[in-house]
Scaffold this motif. Structure first.
Motif, PDB file in Angstrom:
ATOM      1  N   GLU A 207      31.804  39.653  36.087  1.00  0.00           N
ATOM      2  CA  GLU A 207      31.626  38.700  37.178  1.00  0.00           C
ATOM      3  C   GLU A 207      30.231  38.089  37.157  1.00  0.00           C
ATOM      4  O   GLU A 207      30.052  36.904  37.458  1.00  0.00           O
ATOM      5  N   GLY A 208      29.225  38.896  36.787  1.00  0.00           N
ATOM      6  CA  GLY A 208      27.871  38.374  36.701  1.00  0.00           C
ATOM      7  C   GLY A 208      27.739  37.312  35.625  1.00  0.00           C
ATOM      8  O   GLY A 208      27.096  36.269  35.835  1.00  0.00           O
TER       9      GLY A 208
ATOM     10  N   GLU B 287      35.484  26.439  38.515  1.00  0.00           N
ATOM     11  CA  GLU B 287      34.141  25.929  38.221  1.00  0.00           C
ATOM     12  C   GLU B 287      33.795  25.996  36.729  1.00  0.00           C
ATOM     13  O   GLU B 287      32.696  25.620  36.338  1.00  0.00           O
TER      14      GLU B 287
ATOM     15  N   ALA C 210      29.064  29.629  35.641  1.00  0.00           N
ATOM     16  CA  ALA C 210      29.645  28.671  36.597  1.00  0.00           C
ATOM     17  C   ALA C 210      28.592  27.784  37.257  1.00  0.00           C
ATOM     18  O   ALA C 210      28.869  26.633  37.607  1.00  0.00           O
ATOM     19  N   VAL C 211      27.369  28.295  37.399  1.00  0.00           N
ATOM     20  CA  VAL C 211      26.311  27.490  38.028  1.00  0.00           C
ATOM     21  C   VAL C 211      25.423  26.813  36.982  1.00  0.00           C
ATOM     22  O   VAL C 211      24.369  26.270  37.318  1.00  0.00           O
TER      23      VAL C 211
ATOM     24  N   LEU D 189      30.198  35.367  34.226  1.00  0.00           N
ATOM     25  CA  LEU D 189      30.933  34.142  34.543  1.00  0.00           C
ATOM     26  C   LEU D 189      30.328  33.433  35.754  1.00  0.00           C
ATOM     27  O   LEU D 189      30.362  32.197  35.840  1.00  0.00           O
ATOM     28  N   GLY D 190      29.749  34.182  36.672  1.00  0.00           N
ATOM     29  CA  GLY D 190      29.085  33.552  37.816  1.00  0.00           C
ATOM     30  C   GLY D 190      27.882  32.735  37.388  1.00  0.00           C
ATOM     31  O   GLY D 190      27.666  31.619  37.873  1.00  0.00           O
ATOM     32  N   CYS D 191      27.091  33.274  36.450  1.00  0.00           N
ATOM     33  CA  CYS D 191      25.924  32.536  35.955  1.00  0.00           C
ATOM     34  C   CYS D 191      26.337  31.312  35.143  1.00  0.00           C
ATOM     35  O   CYS D 191      25.706  30.251  35.223  1.00  0.00           O
TER      36      CYS D 191
ATOM     37  N   ALA E  24      29.975  25.600  32.329  1.00  0.00           N
ATOM     38  CA  ALA E  24      30.212  25.041  33.658  1.00  0.00           C
ATOM     39  C   ALA E  24      30.844  23.662  33.510  1.00  0.00           C
ATOM     40  O   ALA E  24      30.549  22.931  32.563  1.00  0.00           O
TER      41      ALA E  24
ATOM     42  N   TYR F 293      35.970  32.402  39.398  1.00  0.00           N
ATOM     43  CA  TYR F 293      35.184  31.199  39.115  1.00  0.00           C
ATOM     44  C   TYR F 293      35.958  30.175  38.279  1.00  0.00           C
ATOM     45  O   TYR F 293      35.375  29.184  37.822  1.00  0.00           O
TER      46      TYR F 293
ATOM     47  N   SER G  55      39.700  34.437  36.466  1.00  0.00           N
ATOM     48  CA  SER G  55      38.430  34.696  37.142  1.00  0.00           C
ATOM     49  C   SER G  55      38.371  33.966  38.490  1.00  0.00           C
ATOM     50  O   SER G  55      38.917  32.867  38.642  1.00  0.00           O
TER      51      SER G  55
END
Length: 284
Positions: A213-214, A241, A220-221, A216-218, A169, A238, A236
């Motif tokens: 997506e799961g 981020e 990103a946060v 890279l989403g995790c 991130a 994301y 992506s």
């Protein structure tokens, strides 16, 4: 009798044992043992005798060896004939890593559809290890996996190379715990774990997710870090981020291979797919 059971039987015969056969087939020992036991139960015979640390063919096993070779050869010839009839129509079963499916595959499939409009394109996503097993059992005609790979029953052709990067991130530094990865059998997962060991970091925990997506989403946060192909990260949702850091060449450089069973010819839709992915001029 299933063809995969006969291939497993011949691998044990040719390699002289369960462990070597499992290595050759890119599977675990328990899978090989189970297939041999089921084959013996189905035929109601003993196929092997134990001899020291190895195995020796029983009389029934010697008979099966000859017939298994003939059956598999006929199956391969039949598959090749049927597939060749599907150059304009029929079905092409394609396996792919999820990262490859997300970024590299769509444009190639569009070219295949354009040149072979009657061809039914079937796509399955899985880890590289799973895809190898599916090609070996003729559940897929071809697959795109992370390399390297050297298998006596497969043709593995490099089609492109990916650059793996460390993904975190933004503002979170270069290394976070845990690693967020695909499940066991993913080539990128293996590279990530090898990179952490080289860095001297103890692998305390791994968070496993089943989708790109799961993961890279995790990341990103700020829940962890991962290793992914640069192009995947840059495209992506994301991307804004995420932060990218370069890795050593021996970790970053990862070939993508197109694999198929050795006796399956490369032509028709499969050849168009290979050339489209590799950026080669399409054959007429």
């Amino acid at each position: 009798m299933e063809l995969v059971a006969l291939r497993t039987f011949l691998a044990v015969v040719e390699e002289g044992g369960i462990l070597a056969a499992a290595s050759r087939l890119n599977t675990v020992q328990s899978n090989v043992t189970t297939r041999i036991r089921r084959l013996e139960q189905e035929l109601e015979v003993q196929l092997f005798f134990r001899k020291g640390r190895g195995l020796e063919l029983a009389p029934a096993g010697r008979v099966l060896q000859k017939h298994a070779q003939e059956i598999l050869q006929m199956a391969q010839q039949t598959a090749a004939a049927v597939r060749s009839a599907g150059e304009a129509t029929g079905e092409l079963r394609i396996g792919t890593m999820e990262t490859f499916a997300a970024v590299r595959l769509p444009a190639a499939l569009k070219k295949v559809r354009s040149r072979h409009p009657g061809l039914d394109l079937q796509v399955q996503t899985a880890t590289s290890a799973d895809l190898i097993e599916r090609v070996l059992s003729h559940k897929l005609d071809c697959a795109f996996i992370g390399g390297p790979l050297d298998h006596p029953m497969l043709i593995a052709e490099p089609v492109l190379a990916e650059e793996l990067v460390l993904v975190t991130a933004k503002g979170e530094g270069d290394l976070q715990e845990p690693l967020i990865l695909f499940r066991e059998g993913c080539v990128y997962r293996a590279r990530a774990l090898a990179w952490q060991r080289e860095c001297g970091h103890q692998i305390a925990s791994v968070m496993e997710l089943g989708t790109l997506e799961g993961i890279l989403g995790c990341v990103a946060v700020g829940l962890g870090c991962t290793l992914m192909p640069r192009r995947v990260v840059e495209q992506s949702p994301y991307a804004k981020e995420l932060a990218i850091s370069e890795l050593p060449e021996h970790i970053a450089h990862t070939p993508t291979l197109m694999i198929r069973y050795r006796d399956i010819p490369l032509r028709g839709g499969m050849q168009t797919l290979r050339d489209a992915v590799a950026g080669r001029p399409l054959t007429k």
